[in-house]
Design a protein around this motif. Structure first.
Motif, short mmCIF file in Angstrom:
data_model
loop_
_atom_site.label_atom_id
_atom_site.label_comp_id
_atom_site.label_asym_id
_atom_site.label_seq_id
_atom_site.Cartn_x
_atom_site.Cartn_y
_atom_site.Cartn_z
N ASN A 1 0.82 -1.22 0.00
CA ASN A 1 0.00 0.00 0.00
C ASN A 1 0.85 1.27 0.00
OD1 ASN A 1 0.92 -0.61 2.58
ND2 ASN A 1 -0.82 0.37 3.58
N LEU A 2 2.18 1.13 -0.11
CA LEU A 2 3.07 2.29 -0.15
C LEU A 2 3.58 2.50 -1.57
CD1 LEU A 2 5.15 1.63 3.09
CD2 LEU A 2 3.21 3.19 2.82
N ASP A 3 3.65 3.77 -1.99
CA ASP A 3 4.15 4.11 -3.33
C ASP A 3 5.56 4.67 -3.23
OD1 ASP A 3 2.34 3.47 -5.29
OD2 ASP A 3 1.08 5.22 -4.86
N LEU A 4 6.48 4.04 -3.94
CA LEU A 4 7.88 4.48 -3.89
C LEU A 4 8.26 5.25 -5.14
CD1 LEU A 4 10.78 4.34 -2.64
CD2 LEU A 4 11.09 2.23 -3.96
N THR A 5 8.92 6.39 -4.93
CA THR A 5 9.57 7.14 -6.01
C THR A 5 11.04 7.31 -5.62
OG1 THR A 5 7.55 8.36 -6.49
CG2 THR A 5 9.59 9.30 -7.33
N VAL A 6 11.93 7.14 -6.58
CA VAL A 6 13.36 7.33 -6.33
C VAL A 6 13.82 8.58 -7.06
CG1 VAL A 6 15.68 6.38 -6.66
CG2 VAL A 6 13.77 4.86 -6.03
N ILE A 7 14.43 9.49 -6.30
CA ILE A 7 15.02 10.70 -6.88
C ILE A 7 16.53 10.56 -6.72
CG2 ILE A 7 15.16 13.23 -6.74
CD1 ILE A 7 12.29 12.81 -5.22
N LEU A 8 17.24 10.63 -7.83
CA LEU A 8 18.69 10.42 -7.79
C LEU A 8 19.40 11.66 -8.33
CD1 LEU A 8 20.98 8.14 -7.41
CD2 LEU A 8 21.00 8.19 -9.89
#
Ligand code: NI
Length: 137
Positions: A118-125
């Motif tokens: 139920n968690l949404d992950l976004t990766v900012i690099l």
């Protein structure tokens, strides 16, 4: 509808890489990637931000424990990539060009299976202070 909250955790690693596509000629690689294609590699101080969006758990008051995010990054990303040559030392970039775009995508693939569904992950690099990418966009 309940509002969601975003939680951010920033981590850091140093790594060397080279942008090079073996399907292209040396001249084509030089034209496409410039200095980033120099054969003897170069390094970056990568900053990685994990953004996790979800509802606040009424029991804990957390969306996700940032210590958990830190532990996941250490175990699944930093152990593999920190102080490594991404092209030579990692399985992930044996055939995938280690651009910021691809590194962010790989980090997402390494972390997301360990988060609650139920968690949404976004990766900012951040590859430099001025150049950074976000996956998925
Ligand atoms: Ni570079």
């Amino acid at each position: 509808m309940k509002h969601k909250t975003a939680v951010y955790r920033r981590e850091h690693f140093n790594a060397a890489h080279r942008l090079f596509n073996p399907a292209l000629s040396a001249d084509e690689n030089a034209a496409l990637f410039g200095k980033c294609s120099y054969p003897n590699y170069h390094g970056h101080n990568y900053e990685v931000v994990l953004k996790v969006v979800g509802e606040i758990n009424p029991v804990t008051g957390f969306v996700v424990d940032t210590k958990h995010l830190s532990d996941l990054m250490k175990e699944h990303v930093l152990e593999k990539f920190d102080h490594r040559n991404l092209n030579l030392d990692t399985n992930e970039f044996k055939t995938l060009i280690p651009t910021a775009e691809n590194i962010a995508m790989v980090i997402h693939q390494l972390i997301s299976p360990h988060l609650a569904p139920n968690l949404d992950l976004t990766v900012i690099l951040y590859e430099t202070e001025r150049n950074y990418v976000e996956y998925p966009a």
